[in-house]
Design an enzyme around this catalytic site. Structure first.
Site, PDB file in Angstrom:
ATOM      1  N   PHE A 111       3.728  11.048  -1.968  1.00 42.48           N
ATOM      2  CA  PHE A 111       4.001   9.633  -2.376  1.00 42.48           C
ATOM      3  C   PHE A 111       5.703   9.369  -1.982  1.00 42.48           C
ATOM      4  O   PHE A 111       6.375  10.280  -2.307  1.00 42.48           O
ATOM      5  CB  PHE A 111       3.798   9.556  -4.070  1.00 42.48           C
ATOM      6  CG  PHE A 111       3.826   8.008  -4.551  1.00 42.48           C
ATOM      7  CD1 PHE A 111       2.998   7.270  -4.430  1.00 42.48           C
ATOM      8  CD2 PHE A 111       5.018   7.611  -5.226  1.00 42.48           C
ATOM      9  CE1 PHE A 111       2.799   6.026  -5.071  1.00 42.48           C
ATOM     10  CE2 PHE A 111       5.271   6.482  -5.770  1.00 42.48           C
ATOM     11  CZ  PHE A 111       4.097   5.544  -5.671  1.00 42.48           C
ATOM     12  N   ASP A 182       2.753  17.841  -8.405  1.00 38.97           N
ATOM     13  CA  ASP A 182       2.969  16.563  -8.871  1.00 38.97           C
ATOM     14  C   ASP A 182       1.343  16.256  -8.952  1.00 38.97           C
ATOM     15  O   ASP A 182       0.544  16.256  -8.254  1.00 38.97           O
ATOM     16  CB  ASP A 182       3.440  15.659  -7.809  1.00 38.97           C
ATOM     17  CG  ASP A 182       3.506  14.064  -8.529  1.00 38.97           C
ATOM     18  OD1 ASP A 182       2.750  14.013  -9.393  1.00 38.97           O
ATOM     19  OD2 ASP A 182       4.518  13.267  -8.118  1.00 38.97           O
ATOM     20  N   TYR A 207       0.519   6.784 -17.087  1.00 37.43           N
ATOM     21  CA  TYR A 207      -0.092   5.314 -17.105  1.00 37.43           C
ATOM     22  C   TYR A 207      -1.480   5.297 -16.127  1.00 37.43           C
ATOM     23  O   TYR A 207      -1.807   4.438 -16.081  1.00 37.43           O
ATOM     24  CB  TYR A 207       1.180   4.498 -16.798  1.00 37.43           C
ATOM     25  CG  TYR A 207       1.842   4.541 -15.611  1.00 37.43           C
ATOM     26  CD1 TYR A 207       1.419   4.428 -14.411  1.00 37.43           C
ATOM     27  CD2 TYR A 207       3.075   5.586 -15.869  1.00 37.43           C
ATOM     28  CE1 TYR A 207       2.182   4.905 -13.250  1.00 37.43           C
ATOM     29  CE2 TYR A 207       3.861   5.702 -14.636  1.00 37.43           C
ATOM     30  CZ  TYR A 207       3.306   5.552 -13.160  1.00 37.43           C
ATOM     31  OH  TYR A 207       4.026   5.890 -12.148  1.00 37.43           O
ATOM     32  N   LYS A 208      -1.593   6.554 -15.628  1.00 34.43           N
ATOM     33  CA  LYS A 208      -2.633   6.370 -14.767  1.00 34.43           C
ATOM     34  C   LYS A 208      -4.084   6.765 -15.510  1.00 34.43           C
ATOM     35  O   LYS A 208      -4.475   5.985 -16.419  1.00 34.43           O
ATOM     36  CB  LYS A 208      -2.419   7.161 -13.485  1.00 34.43           C
ATOM     37  CG  LYS A 208      -1.597   6.583 -12.606  1.00 34.43           C
ATOM     38  CD  LYS A 208      -1.024   7.405 -11.592  1.00 34.43           C
ATOM     39  CE  LYS A 208       0.196   6.492 -10.575  1.00 34.43           C
ATOM     40  NZ  LYS A 208       1.157   7.626  -9.707  1.00 34.43           N
ATOM     41  N   ARG A 354      -8.527   0.649  -1.961  1.00 35.43           N
ATOM     42  CA  ARG A 354      -8.564   1.778  -2.702  1.00 35.43           C
ATOM     43  C   ARG A 354      -9.173   1.544  -4.240  1.00 35.43           C
ATOM     44  O   ARG A 354      -8.959   0.446  -4.683  1.00 35.43           O
ATOM     45  CB  ARG A 354      -7.071   2.164  -3.157  1.00 35.43           C
ATOM     46  CG  ARG A 354      -7.232   3.519  -3.888  1.00 35.43           C
ATOM     47  CD  ARG A 354      -5.452   3.956  -3.931  1.00 35.43           C
ATOM     48  NE  ARG A 354      -4.892   3.300  -4.803  1.00 35.43           N
ATOM     49  CZ  ARG A 354      -3.732   3.446  -5.362  1.00 35.43           C
ATOM     50  NH1 ARG A 354      -2.929   4.706  -5.028  1.00 35.43           N
ATOM     51  NH2 ARG A 354      -2.995   2.858  -6.102  1.00 35.43           N
TER      52      ARG A 354
HETATM   53  C1  LIG Z   1       2.415   6.964  -9.330  1.00 39.74           C
HETATM   54  C2  LIG Z   1       3.279   8.056  -8.769  1.00 39.74           C
HETATM   55  C3  LIG Z   1       4.569   8.088  -8.913  1.00 39.74           C
HETATM   56  C4  LIG Z   1       5.278   7.037  -9.671  1.00 39.74           C
HETATM   57  O1  LIG Z   1       6.668   7.327 -10.126  1.00 39.74           O
HETATM   58  P1  LIG Z   1       7.244   6.640 -11.284  1.00 39.74           P
HETATM   59  O2  LIG Z   1       8.497   7.230 -11.538  1.00 39.74           O
HETATM   60  O3  LIG Z   1       6.644   6.794 -12.612  1.00 39.74           O
HETATM   61  O4  LIG Z   1       7.263   5.127 -10.913  1.00 39.74           O
HETATM   62  C5  LIG Z   1       5.249   9.047  -8.189  1.00 39.74           C
HETATM   63  N1  LIG Z   1       4.831  10.156  -7.455  1.00 39.74           N
HETATM   64  C6  LIG Z   1       3.272  10.023  -7.310  1.00 39.74           C
HETATM   65  C7  LIG Z   1       2.705  11.190  -6.705  1.00 39.74           C
HETATM   66  C8  LIG Z   1       2.615   9.042  -7.732  1.00 39.74           C
HETATM   67  O5  LIG Z   1       1.348   8.909  -7.801  1.00 39.74           O
END
Ligand SMILES: *Cc1c(COP(=O)(O)O)cnc(C)c1O
Length: 395
Positions: A111, A182, A207-208, A354
């Site tokens: 990400f 992660d 939050y997911k 998605r």
């Molecule tokens: C959703 C997601 C994030 C988002 O990070 P925030 O700091 O919570 O906005 C980061 N890394 C991955 C792999 C994600 O899927």
């Protein structure tokens, strides 16, 4: 199989929600818990609530509940801040455990925020550090004995491709590297066993698939036998051993608590705590079995209804997390048209449609209806309507 949990969520009528991998649905107990915290605790107790409502323990209580879901012991998970911040903390801690090595290994399916945070940390630490990005399928062979830290997201946010945590962690350790996972798209989606995998650090957001609501706090896990060696880069007062002695010398708190930074977000933590009630009597293998069954059905139905879409996710369920993606030239427009039909998925650049499969509140009937709606959007070219070309800030 479907899990009898749909009644525990507030879902708008006429909507099939296939985006719970990005923002989980609202659990029924969440709003009343937030109201209780705001009206009675904050409103009635004012600052006394830190003690009388035990706000001070909430980050730890919620951390212990998340620990159960990720296969970790109580006391090993801290909550707060956002995932981007937890990545930064974990990466700094990991690098300092291997001071003679300068390479962070990750993959180009990670990400963007994880990559940005790593590059930001490197700018602080100095130019002799290097972020080495390889293709996801080349990760194993790229773990060599000059790598300090392997930092990976288990489940690719675009395709759902899943790394094997056990074998990659083992290879990292065999080569003397520290492992950070992660789990943003994993926690609450697939069974996890951090204790068995022995990774030093893991981070994730809530939050997911955990349904903690927009901006819900992130979490960080540190393996108990190394956590005492960690000198936190973000040494805030809530990670101090005794915050209220107001000592000017920072001394880290015990165990994972040292990864706390500032005042915890009590309203969000309370909502997350209420959302976690759902997980008390659910088994992750059951969730996984239902997720696979629904994903297989979705792929089959969509491929039959829309041959022009190309499956981007792995075909083999064992290599896939709990979302499914298709490539399509007009992906953004098609998603907007689908949302107009009451089926909510999302778009990811450059051409990805998605769909999150969340068996807690999605069943076979939803999947069949969603695939039918996709057939209508694609085959009747509903995506061609100019109003669907207007890009919103959030896709
Ligand atoms: C959703 C997601 C994030 C988002 O990070 P925030 O700091 O919570 O906005 C980061 N890394 C991955 C792999 C994600 O899927």
């Amino acid at each position: 199989m479907s899990l009898p949990k749909k009644s525990l969520f507030e879902l708008p009528k006429g909507i099939i929600y296939l985006d719970g991998n990005s923002l989980g649905a609202l659990p029924k107990g969440a709003a009343s818990r937030a109201a209780e915290v705001i009206t009675n605790q904050w409103g009635g107790e004012l600052i006394r609530a830190w003690n009388s409502a035990d706000w001070m323990s909430l980050p730890q209580i919620v951390g212990d509940r998340i620990a159960k879901i990720i296969g970790a012991d109580a006391g090993t998970v801290a909550t707060g801040d956002t995932l981007s911040i937890k990545i930064y903390q974990a990466l700094d801690a990991a690098l300092k455990l291997r001071p003679n090595r300068k390479v962070i290994l990750s993959d180009d399916g990670n990400f963007p925020s994880d990559i940005y945070m790593a590059n930001g940390l490197i700018r602080t630490l100095g130019d002799d550090y290097e972020l080495r990005l390889v293709a996801p399928e080349d990760v194993m062979m790229s773990i060599t004995d000059d790598v300090a830290v392997v930092m990976l997201t288990q489940i690719d946010y675009r395709t759902g491709r899943m790394h094997d945590m056990a074998s990659i962690t083992k290879r990292a350790h065999d080569n003397g590297a520290i492992m950070i996972w992660d789990l943003a798209h994993s926690v609450g989606a697939v069974p996890l066993d951090l204790k068995a995998c022995r990774a030093e650090f893991a981070v994730g957001c809530t939050y997911k698939y955990l349904n903690g609501g927009p901006g819900a706090p992130a979490f960080i896990y540190a393996r108990p036998d190394i956590v005492d060696k960690v000198e936190p880069i973000l040494s805030g007062w809530m990670g101090h051993k005794t915050p209220f002695t107001m000592d000017l010398n920072y001394q880290p708190a015990q165990k994972a608590e040292r990864f706390r930074v500032g005042t915890p977000p009590i309203v969000q933590l309370s909502i997350l705590d209420a959302a976690l009630d759902i997980w008390d009597d659910i088994s992750m293998p059951d969730i996984r079995a239902a997720s696979i069954e629904l994903s297989e059905l979705f792929i089959k139905q969509v491929e039959a209804a829309c041959p022009v879409l190309k499956l981007l996710s792995p075909k083999d369920a064992d290599e896939r997390g709990s979302h499914v993606s298709f490539a399509f030239e007009y992906a953004y427009e098609a998603i907007q048209a689908l949302i107009d039909k009451g089926v909510i998925g999302d778009f990811r650049a450059p051409n990805i449609m998605r769909f999150g499969i969340t068996p807690l509140y999605i069943d076979r009937e939803d999947i069949i209806h969603a695939a039918e709606a996709m057939g209508e959007v694609i085959n009747n070219e509903l995506y061609n309507n100019p109003k669907y070309k207007i890009k919103a800030r959030v896709t």
